[in-house]
Design an enzyme around this catalytic site. Structure first.
Site, short mmCIF file in Angstrom:
data_model
loop_
_atom_site.label_atom_id
_atom_site.label_comp_id
_atom_site.label_asym_id
_atom_site.label_seq_id
_atom_site.Cartn_x
_atom_site.Cartn_y
_atom_site.Cartn_z
N HIS A 35 0.87 -1.33 -0.06
CA HIS A 35 0.01 0.05 -0.02
C HIS A 35 0.75 1.36 -0.26
O HIS A 35 0.29 2.34 -0.20
CB HIS A 35 -1.07 0.07 1.15
CG HIS A 35 -0.33 0.23 2.52
ND1 HIS A 35 -0.07 -0.91 3.39
CD2 HIS A 35 0.07 1.40 3.21
CE1 HIS A 35 0.39 -0.31 4.66
NE2 HIS A 35 0.58 1.03 4.35
N SER A 37 4.61 2.64 7.97
CA SER A 37 4.36 1.69 7.02
C SER A 37 5.47 1.16 6.20
O SER A 37 6.09 1.81 5.36
CB SER A 37 3.37 1.89 5.93
OG SER A 37 1.87 2.15 6.57
N ASP A 88 0.28 -7.59 1.24
CA ASP A 88 0.58 -6.21 1.35
C ASP A 88 2.39 -6.04 1.43
O ASP A 88 2.85 -5.33 2.23
CB ASP A 88 0.02 -5.58 2.53
CG ASP A 88 0.02 -4.14 2.51
OD1 ASP A 88 0.51 -3.43 1.42
OD2 ASP A 88 -0.20 -3.41 3.57
#
Length: 370
Positions: A110, A218, A140
């Site tokens: 992402h 992230s 992911d």
């Protein structure tokens, strides 16, 4: 000054419910209370003072060992605004982990989704343009590549995430709120969690931590006491939009498997069953008896499960002779097989036990319901 949309998926609180759809080895519908995911910041607990004596490195030692291999990633993508001119370019920021001396870097899918350009900044301030090698929205995980001399790269070894235990100390490094190399500490709060992937399927085996994780973390590493990558920070769970001490990382065992395929040029595919499971039941993986929230039946017509004769209410007790104790165990076990593999399921139905052969399909790109 350009504003950055710092990347970090956030879920607004736990989702109550019991039915988890298994369009593949992962759930097509994450109504499991632990499947909500997004990098969740937490009130970082301090690593025990004994850490660094006989139990591992100190926080500073972990930082010094690993930080040269942590990068800041700024991604430019096309906006989705309305009108003839569209939304223009927009930017997001995350982190990544140097994987090898060939220039391969790992991050979350992402983080780089829809990227038109990717810029990597190393700890010493050097920058480089990066190319997205590939990404897997089912887990992911993504890999990007920079053309940088190997002598200037500092790969961080991947840990064995299957050995992680609750209470183990961890350190997170990333770029929260555009502050690269930010280091926070905590513990492994839980293991074996299920979190929602960008594809809306379920990522199994996620590591839950209370180390503070915020937008911009992230793709950065969750490190163990040996300064090895235990997982890639991925999501947080919160009801307020701010840190609540519940963060999740994709386990390094999954990261290693997916990265190997992407970097090796092999297409990443996941197995698919096409059933919905009732996660409130124990003693096996029980197929739901009612349609999922999207109205799909417990056994999708034409899917591998239907072709194998599975029925609503069936209890799957074993796969190839390996006992299945729960919904999570079923998903995890199925994910170890490849599309096209045939497995033998031990099924309990109506007081009788029988076996059924099932040929696994390929998981769709996105879950039908999520």
């Amino acid at each position: 000054m350009k504003s950055l949309n710092r990347i970090l998926p956030i879920i607004a609180g736990a989702i109550a419910g019991g039915v988890i759809a298994l369009a593949v080895s992962g759930g097509a519908n994450t109504t499991h209370t632990t499947t909500t995911t997004v990098l969740a910041p937490a009130h970082g607990s301090a690593i025990p003072t004994s850490l660094g004596s006989s139990h591992g490195l100190t926080v500073n030692q972990i930082y010094r060992a690993a930080s040269p291999g942590v990068v800041d990633i700024v991604v430019t993508s096309r906006g989705s605004g309305l009108g003839l001119l569209g939304g223009g370019a927009q930017q997001g920021e995350g982190a990544g982990v140097v994987y090898d001396t060939k220039g391969d870097i790992l991050t979350d899918q992402h983080v780089v989704a829809g990227a038109t350009s990717v810029k990597v900044t190393f700890q010493d301030g050097r920058t480089a343009s990066a190319k997205v090698l590939g990404a897997d929205p089912q887990t992911d995980v993504a890999a990007i590549h920079v053309d940088v001399p190997g002598s200037e790269l500092h790969p961080i070894p991947l840990a064995n995430s299957t050995a992680a235990q609750v209470g183990d100390p961890v350190v997170a490094i990333g770029s929260p709120f555009s502050l690269p190399e930010t280091t926070t500490t905590g513990i492994v709060s839980a293991i074996g969690r299920g979190i929602q992937a960008p594809s809306k399927f379920t990522i199994q085996g996620a590591i839950q931590t209370d180390a503070a994780i915020n937008p911009g973390n992230s793709g950065g590493p969750l490190l163990d006491a040996s300064a090895h990558v235990l997982g890639l920070n991925d999501q947080i769970q919160t009801s307020s939009g701010s840190s609540s001490g519940v963060g999740f990382a994709v386990p390094s065992s999954t990261v290693a498997r997916i990265a190997s395929g992407i970097i090796g040029g092999s297409p990443v595919k996941h197995s698919y069953v096409g059933i919905s499971l009732d996660s409130t039941m124990s003693g096996g993986a029980r197929i739901a008896t009612h349609p999922d929230p999207c109205g799909d039946p417990p056994v999708i017509p034409g899917a591998p499960g239907a072709n194998a004769g599975l029925q609503a209410g069936d209890l799957i007790a074993a796969i190839n002779g390996q006992t299945v104790s729960s919904t999570d165990a079923f998903i995890t076990t199925i994910d170890k097989y490849h599309p096209g593999d045939t497995v033998t399921l031990t099924i309990k139905r109506g007081g009788q036990t029988h076996q059924s052969k099932l040929k696994l399909g390929t998981r769709p790109g996105t879950a039908q319901c999520g």
